[in-house]
Design a protein around this motif. Structure first.
Motif, short mmCIF file in Angstrom:
data_model
loop_
_atom_site.label_atom_id
_atom_site.label_comp_id
_atom_site.label_asym_id
_atom_site.label_seq_id
_atom_site.Cartn_x
_atom_site.Cartn_y
_atom_site.Cartn_z
N GLU A 245 -5.47 -1.00 -4.20
CA GLU A 245 -5.75 -0.02 -3.15
C GLU A 245 -6.77 -0.55 -2.15
O GLU A 245 -6.65 -0.32 -0.93
CB GLU A 245 -6.23 1.30 -3.77
CG GLU A 245 -5.16 2.09 -4.51
CD GLU A 245 -4.90 1.59 -5.92
OE1 GLU A 245 -4.05 2.16 -6.61
OE2 GLU A 245 -5.59 0.62 -6.35
N LEU A 248 -5.13 -3.10 0.27
CA LEU A 248 -4.29 -2.43 1.26
C LEU A 248 -5.14 -1.71 2.30
O LEU A 248 -4.83 -1.74 3.50
CB LEU A 248 -3.35 -1.45 0.57
CG LEU A 248 -2.30 -2.07 -0.37
CD1 LEU A 248 -1.52 -0.97 -1.09
CD2 LEU A 248 -1.35 -2.99 0.39
N THR A 249 -6.23 -1.09 1.86
CA THR A 249 -7.10 -0.37 2.80
C THR A 249 -7.74 -1.32 3.80
O THR A 249 -7.75 -1.06 5.02
CB THR A 249 -8.18 0.39 2.02
OG1 THR A 249 -7.56 1.36 1.15
CG2 THR A 249 -9.13 1.12 2.97
N ARG A 252 -5.17 -2.63 6.28
CA ARG A 252 -4.76 -1.61 7.26
C ARG A 252 -5.82 -1.45 8.33
O ARG A 252 -5.51 -1.35 9.53
CB ARG A 252 -4.51 -0.28 6.55
CG ARG A 252 -3.93 0.79 7.48
CD ARG A 252 -2.50 0.47 7.82
NE ARG A 252 -1.89 1.53 8.61
CZ ARG A 252 -1.46 1.40 9.86
NH1 ARG A 252 -1.60 0.24 10.49
NH2 ARG A 252 -0.90 2.41 10.48
N ARG A 323 1.52 3.18 -7.61
CA ARG A 323 0.24 3.07 -6.89
C ARG A 323 0.45 2.47 -5.51
O ARG A 323 -0.15 2.92 -4.52
CB ARG A 323 -0.73 2.21 -7.71
CG ARG A 323 -1.25 2.86 -8.96
CD ARG A 323 -2.00 1.87 -9.83
NE ARG A 323 -3.06 1.19 -9.08
CZ ARG A 323 -3.64 0.05 -9.47
NH1 ARG A 323 -3.26 -0.53 -10.60
NH2 ARG A 323 -4.59 -0.50 -8.74
N PHE A 324 1.29 1.45 -5.44
CA PHE A 324 1.57 0.81 -4.15
C PHE A 324 2.22 1.79 -3.18
O PHE A 324 1.81 1.90 -2.02
CB PHE A 324 2.47 -0.40 -4.36
CG PHE A 324 2.92 -1.06 -3.09
CD1 PHE A 324 2.04 -1.83 -2.34
CD2 PHE A 324 4.22 -0.90 -2.63
CE1 PHE A 324 2.45 -2.44 -1.16
CE2 PHE A 324 4.64 -1.50 -1.46
CZ PHE A 324 3.75 -2.27 -0.72
N LEU A 326 2.13 5.11 -3.16
CA LEU A 326 1.19 6.16 -2.76
C LEU A 326 0.19 5.65 -1.75
O LEU A 326 -0.14 6.34 -0.77
CB LEU A 326 0.47 6.71 -3.99
CG LEU A 326 1.31 7.59 -4.93
CD1 LEU A 326 0.54 7.91 -6.21
CD2 LEU A 326 1.72 8.89 -4.23
N SER A 327 -0.32 4.43 -1.95
CA SER A 327 -1.28 3.86 -1.01
C SER A 327 -0.66 3.61 0.35
O SER A 327 -1.27 3.87 1.39
CB SER A 327 -1.86 2.55 -1.57
OG SER A 327 -2.68 2.79 -2.68
N CYS A 328 0.57 3.09 0.37
CA CYS A 328 1.25 2.84 1.64
C CYS A 328 1.46 4.15 2.41
O CYS A 328 1.30 4.20 3.64
CB CYS A 328 2.59 2.15 1.39
SG CYS A 328 2.43 0.41 0.92
N ARG A 330 -0.35 6.94 2.08
CA ARG A 330 -1.67 7.44 2.50
C ARG A 330 -2.20 6.68 3.71
O ARG A 330 -2.80 7.27 4.62
CB ARG A 330 -2.64 7.33 1.33
CG ARG A 330 -4.09 7.66 1.68
CD ARG A 330 -4.98 7.63 0.45
NE ARG A 330 -4.95 6.33 -0.21
CZ ARG A 330 -5.71 5.30 0.14
NH1 ARG A 330 -6.56 5.40 1.17
NH2 ARG A 330 -5.65 4.15 -0.51
N LEU A 331 -1.98 5.36 3.74
CA LEU A 331 -2.54 4.53 4.81
C LEU A 331 -1.63 4.43 6.03
O LEU A 331 -2.04 3.89 7.06
CB LEU A 331 -2.80 3.12 4.26
CG LEU A 331 -3.89 3.03 3.18
CD1 LEU A 331 -3.87 1.66 2.50
CD2 LEU A 331 -5.26 3.33 3.77
#
Length: 358
Positions: A245, A248-249, A252, A323-324, A326-328, A330-331
């Motif tokens: 996470e 990815l954050t 982004r 997890r990947f 959900l993070s994508c 969200r971001l």
């Protein structure tokens, strides 16, 4: 794992030995000759040889990758990432996937000329050319050799689309070409970020740019108008997967438009090399990490089956995928980068060509 040569001092190398490749009938190991005369110690240096290929475009039909052609300016990679799935390719040269892969490199300075000849062949059908899918086109020797720069100049002149994967900071030298091509829908870049832990990166990817540098690369490429995909790959369960996470954050925030994630895969000689690295650098985690990799790979350290090798299986792999995703979401990452334009391909006139009347 065979012992390393005691006379060689290893500076910023991930592998510690030269295990024989899977095609070699014999293995080598240092042996005391009975003389108590110590060998002169020396630092193991990188050697670069030159190859003059007859063709440079490689074709593939793998269902696991989104391209059918690729190009590699170099064989071997000085970045020396211990988990690199490309290490076994050095076996085709009669060299070791261990230290040889990191220190005995082959450059292909004729690649731009050969590429142009292949693009000019009658019947050539254009499709995006993938670069960096095996060894890194922007590893340290590119700053001196400039092979990738020449390849980009040929592709730009022909209006040919290109997709690049790298973790090498030398790509920033080519912002002018890549920016111009991206403005025409002809270029996109994937930047690999495995960890944000600088200490772990130094040990695991000893001659690759630091994590902050890779985030800066994403930022500068994005500012130049080049579509960037962050590649959280490979994710190593029990070692780097907790950073998914955060990677990815940060990517982004730096401007990456899309993202991808691949669990670690350890084909052929890579599995024992990685296991040896774990025992040397993270002995307390070795059993845990290797066990979790086996859980994702059907009880083995690698599963080469098409459809499975890029994603793994089991609870750990499924949790990573969730997890990947959900993070994508969200971001706000796109599912993929925009498709490259294949309609602009043309053969530029050369000196001496007869001009057309109409």
């Amino acid at each position: 794992m065979p012992p390393s040569n005691p006379a060689e001092r290893l500076r910023a190398r991930a592998a510690a030995a030269r295990p024989a490749g899977r095609f070699e009938p014999y293995a080598r190991a240092p042996e005391h000759d009975g003389w108590d005369i110590p060998e002169e110690e020396h630092v193991l240096r990188t050697q670069v040889s030159v190859e003059r290929p007859s063709r440079v475009i490689s074709r593939n039909s793998s269902p696991d990758v989104p391209f059918d052609r690729s190009l590699n300016p170099y064989r071997g990679c000085e970045h020396g990432c211990i988990y690199c799935f490309a290490r076994p390719s050095h076996g085709y040269l009669g060299l070791s996937a261990g230290l040889d892969f990191e220190t005995r490199l082959i450059a292909r300075p004729e690649a731009p000329r050969v590429l142009e000849a292949e693009l000019r062949k009658p019947g050539y059908s254009v499709a995006p050319l993938a670069i960096g899918t095996n060894t890194d086109p922007y590893q340290p020797i590119e700053r001196k050799m400039g092979v990738m720069r020449g390849v980009l100049e040929v592709l730009h002149a022909h209006g040919h689309p290109v997709s690049i994967v790298t973790r090498g900071a030398a790509i920033l030298r080519d912002l002018d070409l890549l920016g111009a091509m991206a403005g025409q829908g002809l270029a996109q870049v994937g930047i690999s970020v495995t960890t944000l832990d600088a200490g772990l990166a130094r040990e695991m990817e000893p001659r690759a740019p630091s994590p902050p540098t890779r985030i800066r690369m994403i930022r500068e490429l994005s500012r130049a108008g080049i579509p960037v995909r962050v590649m959280a790959a490979p994710m190593i369960p029990g070692l780097t997967d907790h950073e998914l996470e955060a990677i990815l954050t940060e990517a982004r925030r730096a401007g990456a438009k899309a993202a991808s994630m691949i669990p670690v895969r350890l084909p052929h000689e890579v599995a024992p090399l990685f296991a040896d690295w774990m025992e040397r650098h993270r002995p307390g985690l070795a059993e845990k990490v290797l066990g979790r990799i086996r859980d994702m790979r059907g009880g083995k350290l690698n599963d080469p089956r098409f459809g499975n090798r890029m994603k793994g299986e089991g609870e750990m792999a499924e949790l990573l995928r969730q997890r990947f995703a959900l993070s994508c979401k969200r971001l706000g990452f796109a599912r993929s980068l925009p498709e490259l334009d294949c309609t602009q391909f043309h053969l530029p006139p050369r000196k001496g060509d007869q001009l057309e009347l109409f």
